[in-house]
Motif scaffolding. Structure first.
Motif, PDB file in Angstrom:
ATOM      1  N   PRO A   1      61.544   8.830  63.640  1.00  0.00           N
ATOM      2  CA  PRO A   1      61.754  10.240  63.282  1.00  0.00           C
ATOM      3  C   PRO A   1      63.209  10.569  63.000  1.00  0.00           C
ATOM      4  CG  PRO A   1      61.349   9.996  65.635  1.00  0.00           C
ATOM      5  CD  PRO A   1      61.095   8.659  65.030  1.00  0.00           C
ATOM      6  N   ARG A   2      63.456  11.099  61.816  1.00  0.00           N
ATOM      7  CA  ARG A   2      64.801  11.564  61.453  1.00  0.00           C
ATOM      8  C   ARG A   2      64.696  12.527  60.291  1.00  0.00           C
ATOM      9  NH1 ARG A   2      66.430   8.667  56.740  1.00  0.00           N
ATOM     10  NH2 ARG A   2      65.381   6.639  56.558  1.00  0.00           N
ATOM     11  N   LEU A   3      65.740  13.340  60.148  1.00  0.00           N
ATOM     12  CA  LEU A   3      65.896  14.280  59.051  1.00  0.00           C
ATOM     13  C   LEU A   3      67.181  13.899  58.344  1.00  0.00           C
ATOM     14  CD1 LEU A   3      64.290  16.843  58.165  1.00  0.00           C
ATOM     15  CD2 LEU A   3      65.937  18.179  59.482  1.00  0.00           C
ATOM     16  N   SER A   4      67.135  13.720  57.016  1.00  0.00           N
ATOM     17  CA  SER A   4      68.301  13.224  56.283  1.00  0.00           C
ATOM     18  C   SER A   4      68.577  14.084  55.061  1.00  0.00           C
ATOM     19  CB  SER A   4      68.084  11.766  55.838  1.00  0.00           C
ATOM     20  OG  SER A   4      67.894  10.926  56.946  1.00  0.00           O
ATOM     21  N   LEU A   5      69.879  14.217  54.745  1.00  0.00           N
ATOM     22  CA  LEU A   5      70.318  14.872  53.517  1.00  0.00           C
ATOM     23  C   LEU A   5      70.856  13.812  52.569  1.00  0.00           C
ATOM     24  CD1 LEU A   5      72.027  18.102  54.874  1.00  0.00           C
ATOM     25  CD2 LEU A   5      70.153  18.019  53.230  1.00  0.00           C
ATOM     26  N   HIS A   6      70.447  13.929  51.307  1.00  0.00           N
ATOM     27  CA  HIS A   6      70.864  12.983  50.273  1.00  0.00           C
ATOM     28  C   HIS A   6      71.699  13.744  49.249  1.00  0.00           C
ATOM     29  CE1 HIS A   6      67.825  10.137  51.846  1.00  0.00           C
ATOM     30  NE2 HIS A   6      67.156  11.252  52.085  1.00  0.00           N
ATOM     31  N   TYR A   7      72.987  13.423  49.199  1.00  0.00           N
ATOM     32  CA  TYR A   7      73.917  14.097  48.301  1.00  0.00           C
ATOM     33  C   TYR A   7      74.185  13.218  47.070  1.00  0.00           C
ATOM     34  CZ  TYR A   7      75.142  16.905  52.460  1.00  0.00           C
ATOM     35  OH  TYR A   7      75.127  17.719  53.561  1.00  0.00           O
ATOM     36  N   GLU A   8      74.773  13.868  46.049  1.00  0.00           N
ATOM     37  CA  GLU A   8      75.274  13.158  44.863  1.00  0.00           C
ATOM     38  C   GLU A   8      74.202  12.256  44.245  1.00  0.00           C
ATOM     39  OE1 GLU A   8      78.985  11.257  45.814  1.00  0.00           O
ATOM     40  OE2 GLU A   8      79.660  12.988  46.993  1.00  0.00           O
ATOM     41  N   GLY A   9      73.067  12.880  43.959  1.00  0.00           N
ATOM     42  CA  GLY A   9      71.993  12.145  43.305  1.00  0.00           C
ATOM     43  C   GLY A   9      71.333  11.108  44.178  1.00  0.00           C
ATOM     44  N   GLY A  10      71.484  11.252  45.496  1.00  0.00           N
ATOM     45  CA  GLY A  10      70.872  10.304  46.415  1.00  0.00           C
ATOM     46  C   GLY A  10      71.737   9.129  46.767  1.00  0.00           C
ATOM     47  N   THR A  11      72.993   9.113  46.287  1.00  0.00           N
ATOM     48  CA  THR A  11      73.881   7.977  46.555  1.00  0.00           C
ATOM     49  C   THR A  11      74.568   8.086  47.905  1.00  0.00           C
ATOM     50  OG1 THR A  11      75.728   9.062  45.410  1.00  0.00           O
ATOM     51  CG2 THR A  11      74.297   7.637  44.092  1.00  0.00           C
ATOM     52  N   VAL A  12      74.612   9.283  48.484  1.00  0.00           N
ATOM     53  CA  VAL A  12      75.233   9.490  49.798  1.00  0.00           C
ATOM     54  C   VAL A  12      74.179  10.065  50.736  1.00  0.00           C
ATOM     55  CG1 VAL A  12      77.004  10.717  51.103  1.00  0.00           C
ATOM     56  CG2 VAL A  12      77.508   9.878  48.792  1.00  0.00           C
ATOM     57  N   LYS A  13      73.901   9.346  51.835  1.00  0.00           N
ATOM     58  CA  LYS A  13      72.903   9.817  52.802  1.00  0.00           C
ATOM     59  C   LYS A  13      73.586  10.125  54.123  1.00  0.00           C
ATOM     60  CE  LYS A  13      70.245   7.234  55.387  1.00  0.00           C
ATOM     61  NZ  LYS A  13      69.230   6.274  55.864  1.00  0.00           N
ATOM     62  N   LYS A  14      73.255  11.303  54.672  1.00  0.00           N
ATOM     63  CA  LYS A  14      73.755  11.686  55.984  1.00  0.00           C
ATOM     64  C   LYS A  14      72.568  12.132  56.827  1.00  0.00           C
ATOM     65  CE  LYS A  14      78.373  13.104  54.442  1.00  0.00           C
ATOM     66  NZ  LYS A  14      79.150  12.132  55.230  1.00  0.00           N
ATOM     67  N   ASP A  15      72.383  11.480  57.978  1.00  0.00           N
ATOM     68  CA  ASP A  15      71.304  11.887  58.874  1.00  0.00           C
ATOM     69  C   ASP A  15      71.687  13.189  59.562  1.00  0.00           C
ATOM     70  OD1 ASP A  15      69.827   9.689  58.197  1.00  0.00           O
ATOM     71  OD2 ASP A  15      70.442   8.494  59.923  1.00  0.00           O
ATOM     72  N   VAL A  16      70.779  14.156  59.513  1.00  0.00           N
ATOM     73  CA  VAL A  16      71.007  15.478  60.086  1.00  0.00           C
ATOM     74  C   VAL A  16      70.672  15.481  61.561  1.00  0.00           C
ATOM     75  CG1 VAL A  16      70.261  17.891  60.024  1.00  0.00           C
ATOM     76  CG2 VAL A  16      70.583  16.613  57.890  1.00  0.00           C
ATOM     77  N   ALA A  17      69.508  14.915  61.914  1.00  0.00           N
ATOM     78  CA  ALA A  17      69.042  14.981  63.288  1.00  0.00           C
ATOM     79  C   ALA A  17      67.972  13.940  63.514  1.00  0.00           C
ATOM     80  CB  ALA A  17      68.462  16.373  63.585  1.00  0.00           C
ATOM     81  N   GLY A  18      67.864  13.532  64.770  1.00  0.00           N
ATOM     82  CA  GLY A  18      66.746  12.724  65.207  1.00  0.00           C
ATOM     83  C   GLY A  18      65.802  13.614  65.991  1.00  0.00           C
ATOM     84  N   ALA A  19      64.724  13.026  66.492  1.00  0.00           N
ATOM     85  CA  ALA A  19      63.768  13.814  67.264  1.00  0.00           C
ATOM     86  C   ALA A  19      63.002  12.878  68.170  1.00  0.00           C
ATOM     87  CB  ALA A  19      62.822  14.559  66.336  1.00  0.00           C
ATOM     88  N   ILE A  20      62.222  13.420  69.085  1.00  0.00           N
ATOM     89  CA  ILE A  20      61.423  12.586  69.962  1.00  0.00           C
ATOM     90  C   ILE A  20      59.988  12.474  69.484  1.00  0.00           C
ATOM     91  CG2 ILE A  20      62.854  13.047  71.971  1.00  0.00           C
ATOM     92  CD1 ILE A  20      60.714  15.042  72.914  1.00  0.00           C
TER      93      ILE A  20
END
Length: 447
Positions: A326-345
């Motif tokens: 489980p994770r929530l991710s943001l993909h910037y710049e056409g999907g070339t940069v990924k940053k995980d926003v949060a995990g979860a249980i």
């Protein structure tokens, strides 16, 4: 006299267009600007009359950039989020899907969500940034699988469409603009069982078309059963001719749990995103590339996707939710940069991006299926500050001593939903310490 008036008006126009950033540094760091050619070390006046400026904060050793304070930047590159979640509402049948939509014409963004196993669709009306009030739109649907919002009848209000998987229908509900949705009709396409879909006027003829992910699957068990019984998967574009839909383009043979689309403002080309759960991929298909598949992320169970220019810099980003791990991710710049926003249980499902607390920043919303709740992470600012040409603004770049971590705690506990997780399988934090054991996790792999 006319010349004097002209000169005066010209001078006012020039003054209005001129702009300046009054920047102050707090703490130990510098701010670069002018494409990185200039640096501000204490306080600076930065001209915006000729061009948009991007301010980049650079912390000194043993210091960290905290935030931009003062007046709000026009946009940025990347966002900062609160590390704790804010509850939206519960979903006793499993929090499956979210859609941002302005329901009641009050200028505050609302949400619509699916509670899966009780077949319910709820609207969550934004109370001027002070939480949400929940109201039922419809109940008893036979496996509502996906949502989308689109002004179907052209009256200026976004309408709601829901795929009812077991009946092969996409149901259309018209928005009255006063907080009500009224059922209009069922859309049925021969030979198609819609699961995920997204609405877009692809050929720009004024009639909304449909991208649909269609497949056969067993929905009597959990998500693991559904995924492993998928057959006849197809994602395709169906053009609308006076409410008769005809397949125009076969895009892929991958089953998507969620689809989203948008039309690029510069190129005019349509982009399609897909959470392809059986293929374990988040994929993007671009019209300019003849809808060739481009994978931008992989996981054991990608579940949700949503396009949004979340940092308001003119470049489209994407939010993805992953059920396992489980994770929530943001993909910037056409999907070339990924940053995980949060995990979860537990398994994350839904994706929506909107200003939910009415502070001018776009927030990130999701659903945690087995915890039976929807919640969001509030945006608190940008990593880089974009100031548009001609803007006058007072800004502080704040640096704090010591490096900070942003590991999010578990989301808020739902005080309303039942603690009985039988509809979703349930799990605990200890279970997810064992996520490397895929076989053990199968019985938690739901919805």
């Amino acid at each position: 006299m006319q010349k004097l008036i002209y000169l005066a008006l010209f001078g006012c126009s020039m003054a209005t267009q001129a702009g300046q950033i009054n920047l102050t540094i707090e703490g130990d760091g510098v701010v670069s600007y002018g494409s990185g050619d200039f640096k501000c070390e204490q306080s600076c006046e930065i001209d915006t009359s000729e061009a948009t400026q991007i301010l980049k904060a650079e912390a000194a050793t043993n210091w960290a950039f905290d935030s931009w304070q003062g007046q709000q930047c026009d946009g940025g590159n990347y966002i900062h989020l609160e590390t704790s979640a804010t509850e939206i509402t519960y979903a006793s049948g499993g929090a499956k899907t979210l859609q941002a939509i302005e329901v009641n014409n009050d200028e505050y963004m609302d949400l619509v969500g699916i509670s899966l196993f009780d077949g319910s669709i709820y609207q969550m009306l934004n109370q001027s940034g002070d939480g949400f009030s929940r109201k039922s739109i419809v109940g008893g649907l036979e496996y509502p699988a996906a949502l989308d919002a689109y002004d179907w009848d052209g009256d200026g209000f976004e309408d709601l469409l829901v795929s009812e998987y077991l009946t092969r229908k996409i149901k259309l509900y018209l928005n009255t603009g006063t907080g009500e949705f009224v059922f209009k009709k069922d859309i049925v396409i021969d030979g198609v069982r819609p699961y995920a879909f997204t609405v877009n006027d692809f050929n720009q003829d004024g009639q909304p078309d449909l991208f649909i992910s269609s497949f056969q699957a067993d929905t009597s068990g959990d998500l693991f059963v559904l995924v492993n019984t998928i057959t006849n998967a197809k994602t395709a574009l169906y053009l609308n001719n006076n409410d008769v839909f005809t397949e125009e383009l076969h895009i892929s043979e991958h089953a998507a749990i969620t689809l989203d689309s948008y039309r690029d403002a510069d190129s005019g080309q349509v982009q399609l995103a897909a959470a392809e759960i059986a293929a374990k991929a988040v994929a993007v298909y671009g019209q300019e590339e003849s809808f060739t598949r481009r994978v931008i992320d992989r996981s054991q169970a990608p579940y949700g996707v949503a396009f949004a220019d979340i940092d308001k810099n003119g470049s489209m980003d994407m939010l993805s939710a992953h059920y396992l791990a489980p994770r929530l991710s943001l993909h910037y710049e056409g999907g070339t940069v990924k940053k995980d926003v949060a995990g979860a249980i537990d398994g994350l499902t839904a994706t929506a991006v909107a200003d939910l607390n009415n502070d001018g920043y776009l927030d990130v919303a999701t659903g945690e299926f087995n915890k039976q709740q929807f919640y969001y992470f509030a945006s608190i600012g940008y990593q880089d500050c974009l100031v548009k040409q001609g803007t006058n603004i007072e800004l502080n770049a704040v640096f704090t001593q010591g490096e900070t971590t942003t590991t999010p705690p578990p989301p808020v506990t739902d005080p309303v939903a039942s603690s009985d997780d039988s509809s979703g399988g349930g799990s605990t934090g200890m279970v997810f310490l064992l996520m490397s054991c895929a076989v053990f996790l199968r019985r938690y792999f739901n919805a």
